[in-house]
Design a protein around this motif. Structure first.
Motif, short mmCIF file in Angstrom:
data_model
loop_
_atom_site.label_atom_id
_atom_site.label_comp_id
_atom_site.label_asym_id
_atom_site.label_seq_id
_atom_site.Cartn_x
_atom_site.Cartn_y
_atom_site.Cartn_z
N LYS A 1 0.82 -1.10 0.03
CA LYS A 1 -0.02 -0.02 -0.27
C LYS A 1 0.79 1.15 0.02
N SER A 2 2.33 1.14 0.24
CA SER A 2 2.97 2.31 0.13
C SER A 2 3.95 2.18 -1.18
N GLU A 3 3.42 2.00 -2.16
CA GLU A 3 4.21 2.04 -3.49
C GLU A 3 5.49 1.18 -3.47
N THR B 1 12.96 2.28 -4.32
CA THR B 1 12.86 2.04 -5.96
C THR B 1 14.05 2.66 -6.56
N LEU C 1 7.90 8.25 1.54
CA LEU C 1 7.09 8.49 0.36
C LEU C 1 7.03 10.21 0.26
N ARG D 1 2.87 12.57 -1.47
CA ARG D 1 2.51 11.37 -2.01
C ARG D 1 2.03 10.76 -0.85
N VAL E 1 -1.57 8.66 0.04
CA VAL E 1 -1.99 7.28 0.63
C VAL E 1 -2.72 7.34 1.95
#
Length: 341
Positions: free
Chosen positions: A105-107, A264, A296, A300, A304
């Motif tokens: 759920k947190s990318e 990422t 995040l 962002r 969320v």
């Protein structure tokens, strides 16, 4: 076993006294300190027995989750080169399952497999003259991380599998909160209804404080040069955790590098969010989400938080004030919880 011992012992304690007493316990665990305050309204509990039960519970959590204990359950999993499914305890499965939920759920920014990146960036044992890692070193480390790609949790039977022999799991961003919840369960099973359990800043509360009021906690201003309070919040009946980037960082070539790594990109976060505080039903989820939302960043992270109904307070550096000015933003759930108190 510690909980059963405590419950059984209660039957042999002296008759109840009329005045409540405040019990306080403190010590070291998980590389930090813990502090517990509880109100025994019956004045019938043995403080020594309760301390023994707390100590036993913390030892059990460390034996399962500690990355510093080479004999712990998670350390043995990390040390094994096997990529076959490994039977794990229900307790470890619960924490991994929560970590997977937050990861999804947190990318993907909450990631318990970031060890190789944290190591090459040198956080925890860094010499100030250590060079910033080269692009090829970051790329090599990136090939060894990725929670959703590397880890597979099975519920029936309870097993954990890694797809890379050298992959490792680090639970520092969620296990501390889990430990808070486990100690709170010890207190509740002893019959206590008013308490606060805190480990390294993560906490959970129940009932009222010793003065009969709501539990209120000050959130630190994210300024490494001072220890002032930015905001005071009501945390009665809630878990709370704060994650910040203002104490563990280094500067090189005029660039500030935070210890919060974006999995990422393989690099430290660069946005202006300095700290994130999360209120949740338990400390474990507050702990994990605080780290995820800091990674995040406010822009962002707030999206969320609203999508997931999370109670969050963001503190960001004011663009016009550098390191000394801050602005706060809260999610609608955070505002709602504080309005109810």
């Amino acid at each position: 076993m510690a909980r059963l011992f405590l419950v059984a012992l209660a039957f042999f304690l002296a008759a109840c006294k009329s005045d409540p007493i405040t019990l306080q316990f403190s010590g070291e665990t998980m590389g930090t300190t813990y502090n517990i305050t509880a109100v025994d309204k019956t004045a019938a509990l043995s403080a020594d027995a309760l301390q023994a039960a707390i100590t036993a519970e913390l030892a059990a959590v460390n034996a399962q989750m500690s990355n510093w204990d080479p004999t712990s359950e998670i350390s043995r999993f990390n040390a094994s080169p096997s990529t076959d499914p490994v039977a794990i305890s229900p307790e470890l499965a619960k924490v991994i399952s929560a970590a997977n939920e937050i990861h999804d759920k947190s990318e993907g920014l909450f990631d318990v497999t970031l060890g190789p990146l944290i190591e090459i960036w040198g956080f925890g044992a860094r010499d100030q003259d250590s060079p910033v890692p080269a692009d090829d070193a970051i790329a090599a480390a990136m090939g060894q991380v990725g929670q959703s790609k590397i880890l597979s949790l099975s519920q029936e039977p309870l097993t954990l599998r890694k797809s890379l022999p050298q992959a490792s799991v680090y639970l520092a961003a969620i296990a501390k909160g889990y430990g808070v919840d486990q100690v709170a369960a010890v207190l509740a099973e002893a019959g206590l209804r008013d308490y606060m359990v805190e480990i390294g800043g993560d906490l959970v509360t129940a009932g009222q404080n010793p003065k009969g009021n709501s539990w209120r906690i000050g959130i630190e201003r994210p300024d490494a040069a001072s220890q002032s309070i930015e905001e005071i919040v009501d945390v009665s009946g809630l878990g709370m955790a704060t994650s910040g980037d203002y104490r563990n960082y280094f500067e090189q070539g005029g660039i500030r590098y935070s210890h919060i790594i974006d999995g990422t990109t393989g690099r430290p976060i660069t946005h202006g969010t300095a700290s994130v505080t999360v209120l949740a039903p338990d400390a474990m989820m507050a702990d994990g989400w605080a780290t995820a939302l800091l990674a995040l960043g406010q822009d962002r992270g707030l999206k969320v938080a609203e999508a997931e109904g999370l109670a969050v307070l963001f503190i960001a550096r004011s663009p016009d004030s550098g390191e000394t000015g801050f602005e706060t933003t809260v999610s609608s759930q955070f505002a709602k919880l504080q309005a109810k108190q």
